[in-house]
Design a protein around this motif. Sequence first.
Motif, PDB file in Angstrom:
ATOM      1  N   PHE A  41      51.622  63.588  29.210  1.00  0.00           N
ATOM      2  CA  PHE A  41      50.703  62.996  28.230  1.00  0.00           C
ATOM      3  C   PHE A  41      49.689  62.104  28.924  1.00  0.00           C
ATOM      4  CE2 PHE A  41      49.679  59.418  25.355  1.00  0.00           C
ATOM      5  CZ  PHE A  41      49.087  60.126  24.325  1.00  0.00           C
ATOM      6  N   GLU A  42      48.439  62.212  28.522  1.00  0.00           N
ATOM      7  CA  GLU A  42      47.373  61.358  29.051  1.00  0.00           C
ATOM      8  C   GLU A  42      46.607  60.764  27.881  1.00  0.00           C
ATOM      9  OE1 GLU A  42      45.076  59.413  31.909  1.00  0.00           O
ATOM     10  OE2 GLU A  42      46.648  60.848  32.424  1.00  0.00           O
ATOM     11  N   MET A  43      46.806  59.494  27.624  1.00  0.00           N
ATOM     12  CA  MET A  43      46.119  58.810  26.538  1.00  0.00           C
ATOM     13  C   MET A  43      44.697  58.453  26.963  1.00  0.00           C
ATOM     14  SD  MET A  43      47.378  55.222  24.779  1.00  0.00           S
ATOM     15  CE  MET A  43      48.916  55.929  24.175  1.00  0.00           C
ATOM     16  N   LYS A  44      43.791  58.417  26.032  1.00  0.00           N
ATOM     17  CA  LYS A  44      42.446  57.944  26.331  1.00  0.00           C
ATOM     18  C   LYS A  44      42.439  56.421  26.397  1.00  0.00           C
ATOM     19  CE  LYS A  44      39.952  61.796  24.153  1.00  0.00           C
ATOM     20  NZ  LYS A  44      38.975  62.166  23.110  1.00  0.00           N
ATOM     21  N   PHE A  45      41.526  55.874  27.180  1.00  0.00           N
ATOM     22  CA  PHE A  45      41.379  54.428  27.207  1.00  0.00           C
ATOM     23  C   PHE A  45      41.029  53.941  25.798  1.00  0.00           C
ATOM     24  CE2 PHE A  45      40.680  54.381  31.921  1.00  0.00           C
ATOM     25  CZ  PHE A  45      41.613  53.400  32.204  1.00  0.00           C
ATOM     26  N   HIS A  46      41.680  52.893  25.384  1.00  0.00           N
ATOM     27  CA  HIS A  46      41.433  52.335  24.060  1.00  0.00           C
ATOM     28  C   HIS A  46      41.796  50.860  24.063  1.00  0.00           C
ATOM     29  CE1 HIS A  46      45.758  52.932  24.035  1.00  0.00           C
ATOM     30  NE2 HIS A  46      45.844  52.144  22.971  1.00  0.00           N
ATOM     31  N   ARG A  47      41.452  50.154  23.020  1.00  0.00           N
ATOM     32  CA  ARG A  47      41.874  48.778  22.848  1.00  0.00           C
ATOM     33  C   ARG A  47      41.975  48.485  21.356  1.00  0.00           C
ATOM     34  NH1 ARG A  47      36.679  44.998  24.541  1.00  0.00           N
ATOM     35  NH2 ARG A  47      35.217  45.774  22.975  1.00  0.00           N
ATOM     36  N   HIS A  48      42.718  47.468  21.000  1.00  0.00           N
ATOM     37  CA  HIS A  48      42.891  47.116  19.593  1.00  0.00           C
ATOM     38  C   HIS A  48      43.094  45.613  19.482  1.00  0.00           C
ATOM     39  CE1 HIS A  48      47.044  47.205  20.932  1.00  0.00           C
ATOM     40  NE2 HIS A  48      46.946  48.492  21.173  1.00  0.00           N
ATOM     41  N   ASN A  49      42.923  45.088  18.273  1.00  0.00           N
ATOM     42  CA  ASN A  49      42.997  43.636  18.083  1.00  0.00           C
ATOM     43  C   ASN A  49      44.415  43.172  17.758  1.00  0.00           C
ATOM     44  OD1 ASN A  49      43.109  44.796  15.558  1.00  0.00           O
ATOM     45  ND2 ASN A  49      41.693  43.382  14.590  1.00  0.00           N
ATOM     46  N   ASP A  76      61.774  48.480  32.091  1.00  0.00           N
ATOM     47  CA  ASP A  76      60.532  47.720  32.249  1.00  0.00           C
ATOM     48  C   ASP A  76      59.822  47.632  30.900  1.00  0.00           C
ATOM     49  OD1 ASP A  76      60.912  47.445  34.963  1.00  0.00           O
ATOM     50  OD2 ASP A  76      59.606  49.121  35.509  1.00  0.00           O
ATOM     51  N   PHE A  77      59.106  46.563  30.695  1.00  0.00           N
ATOM     52  CA  PHE A  77      58.252  46.474  29.525  1.00  0.00           C
ATOM     53  C   PHE A  77      57.028  45.634  29.864  1.00  0.00           C
ATOM     54  CE2 PHE A  77      61.066  42.865  29.240  1.00  0.00           C
ATOM     55  CZ  PHE A  77      60.325  41.840  28.698  1.00  0.00           C
ATOM     56  N   ILE A  78      55.969  45.873  29.114  1.00  0.00           N
ATOM     57  CA  ILE A  78      54.713  45.200  29.401  1.00  0.00           C
ATOM     58  C   ILE A  78      54.178  44.565  28.124  1.00  0.00           C
ATOM     59  CG2 ILE A  78      53.348  47.307  29.030  1.00  0.00           C
ATOM     60  CD1 ILE A  78      51.510  46.345  31.309  1.00  0.00           C
ATOM     61  N   LEU A  79      53.720  43.348  28.253  1.00  0.00           N
ATOM     62  CA  LEU A  79      53.056  42.631  27.160  1.00  0.00           C
ATOM     63  C   LEU A  79      51.564  42.710  27.422  1.00  0.00           C
ATOM     64  CD1 LEU A  79      53.323  40.593  24.696  1.00  0.00           C
ATOM     65  CD2 LEU A  79      53.130  38.792  26.424  1.00  0.00           C
ATOM     66  N   ILE A  80      50.826  43.360  26.526  1.00  0.00           N
ATOM     67  CA  ILE A  80      49.378  43.550  26.697  1.00  0.00           C
ATOM     68  C   ILE A  80      48.647  42.747  25.628  1.00  0.00           C
ATOM     69  CG2 ILE A  80      47.501  45.222  26.802  1.00  0.00           C
ATOM     70  CD1 ILE A  80      49.531  47.353  27.501  1.00  0.00           C
ATOM     71  N   ASP A  81      47.712  41.930  26.052  1.00  0.00           N
ATOM     72  CA  ASP A  81      46.993  41.086  25.104  1.00  0.00           C
ATOM     73  C   ASP A  81      46.046  41.917  24.240  1.00  0.00           C
ATOM     74  OD1 ASP A  81      46.357  38.617  23.945  1.00  0.00           O
ATOM     75  OD2 ASP A  81      44.601  38.376  25.220  1.00  0.00           O
ATOM     76  N   VAL A  84      42.516  44.304  25.201  1.00  0.00           N
ATOM     77  CA  VAL A  84      42.566  44.715  26.602  1.00  0.00           C
ATOM     78  C   VAL A  84      42.530  46.245  26.647  1.00  0.00           C
ATOM     79  CG1 VAL A  84      43.975  44.811  28.700  1.00  0.00           C
ATOM     80  CG2 VAL A  84      43.801  42.678  27.399  1.00  0.00           C
ATOM     81  N   THR A  85      41.554  46.806  27.324  1.00  0.00           N
ATOM     82  CA  THR A  85      41.432  48.254  27.427  1.00  0.00           C
ATOM     83  C   THR A  85      42.560  48.816  28.289  1.00  0.00           C
ATOM     84  OG1 THR A  85      39.026  48.111  27.214  1.00  0.00           O
ATOM     85  CG2 THR A  85      39.918  50.142  28.146  1.00  0.00           C
ATOM     86  N   HIS A  86      43.271  49.825  27.757  1.00  0.00           N
ATOM     87  CA  HIS A  86      44.401  50.386  28.483  1.00  0.00           C
ATOM     88  C   HIS A  86      44.681  51.813  28.027  1.00  0.00           C
ATOM     89  CE1 HIS A  86      46.133  48.836  24.747  1.00  0.00           C
ATOM     90  NE2 HIS A  86      47.148  49.679  24.915  1.00  0.00           N
ATOM     91  N   LYS A  87      45.511  52.511  28.791  1.00  0.00           N
ATOM     92  CA  LYS A  87      45.940  53.848  28.410  1.00  0.00           C
ATOM     93  C   LYS A  87      47.297  54.134  29.041  1.00  0.00           C
ATOM     94  CE  LYS A  87      43.800  56.543  32.178  1.00  0.00           C
ATOM     95  NZ  LYS A  87      42.927  57.694  32.491  1.00  0.00           N
ATOM     96  N   ALA A 130      49.204  29.656  27.910  1.00  0.00           N
ATOM     97  CA  ALA A 130      48.224  29.118  28.855  1.00  0.00           C
ATOM     98  C   ALA A 130      47.965  30.065  30.030  1.00  0.00           C
ATOM     99  CB  ALA A 130      48.702  27.763  29.392  1.00  0.00           C
ATOM    100  N   LEU A 131      48.701  31.174  30.106  1.00  0.00           N
ATOM    101  CA  LEU A 131      48.551  32.085  31.245  1.00  0.00           C
ATOM    102  C   LEU A 131      47.177  32.747  31.278  1.00  0.00           C
ATOM    103  CD1 LEU A 131      51.973  33.969  31.521  1.00  0.00           C
ATOM    104  CD2 LEU A 131      51.052  32.233  33.053  1.00  0.00           C
ATOM    105  N   LYS A 132      46.720  33.192  30.124  1.00  0.00           N
ATOM    106  CA  LYS A 132      45.404  33.818  29.992  1.00  0.00           C
ATOM    107  C   LYS A 132      45.223  34.990  30.960  1.00  0.00           C
ATOM    108  CE  LYS A 132      43.231  29.635  28.208  1.00  0.00           C
ATOM    109  NZ  LYS A 132      42.152  28.651  28.306  1.00  0.00           N
ATOM    110  N   VAL A 133      46.219  35.890  30.960  1.00  0.00           N
ATOM    111  CA  VAL A 133      46.150  37.104  31.758  1.00  0.00           C
ATOM    112  C   VAL A 133      46.143  38.304  30.811  1.00  0.00           C
ATOM    113  CG1 VAL A 133      47.239  36.122  33.792  1.00  0.00           C
ATOM    114  CG2 VAL A 133      48.673  37.100  31.998  1.00  0.00           C
TER     115      VAL A 133
END
Length: 296
Positions: A41-49, A76-81, A84-87, A130-133
């Motif tokens: 699977f290859e997702m397109k780059f996207h972002r959401h609020n 593993d898990f990832i927290l995405i703000d 943030v554009t991701h796929k 306060a990380l702002k990453v």
Amino acid sequence: MAANGGEDILKRTYSLYEPKLLEGAYIPQIAAYYYKQWDGFEMKFHRHNRVEVMYVISGTCRVDTESQSIRMKKGDFILIDADVTHKLHVDKGSPCRMLNVEFHFAEEDSAAPSMKGMAEGNQAVARLLALKVPYVLLRENGDIYPTLKNLIHEMDAKTSDNQLMISLLLSQLIIRIATLAVEVTANEAYESNEYVSTLIRYIHQNYDRDIQVKDMAGSVNLHPGYVHRIFKACTGRTITEFLTSYRIEKAQMLLTHTDIPVVEIPDYVGINSSQYFSTLFKKITGRTPQEFRSPR
């Protein structure tokens, strides 16, 4: 499966690092959640609020942002703000099963914990905000997946009296993630400091030679770009600024305590141009090398 929530709630969402979260009673709310197994699977780059948690239950995958590729495996898990554009990318023949949860924030009068309340009552949450990453990659510690499963179970129950339980479980998830994130960033800071200490020793031992950032990066087996970032973060100066300052400091010592001719001093501190050396010296000390030595 999408959670309850109207369009006006979506319009009032914020980044995890939005200052307003610490000013009002902003309650985290689930916007969407789902299990999914992908294979090739290859997702397109996207972002959401919405803030997103992507948890790998089994297999491997890759999450790409505009600047990074993050490999993930089981646990593993990832927290995405938000925004943030991701796929997501999953190789063919290497299926990956994931649990995704997305949440946003709504300002309302509720018995549920607000982000402000959590930050005031839990140091890890305050530090997370306060990380702002753009993202934080973390590893299961035995608490995250059970909390996620309990949260999803309550969401699926669809009862009218379990909203507080859902809010409490989501708050618990945020606190547990914050605790892990703070531990990871603290460890990374320690490792960065160790690398920077090694880089500084390298400069101290090799300042008299024509050294470049790639040479210093090679001494710690890191990419030059990463070396630039951690050095600036730990010292407040770029490697070039630090090296130049140290060379001029050594030049001052040689001008003060030796009889080495001024014209030869640049060679002793790794600068191959007398004119450039004089320019740097005056810029940093306010005097030319000749003026600096003349009081002797």
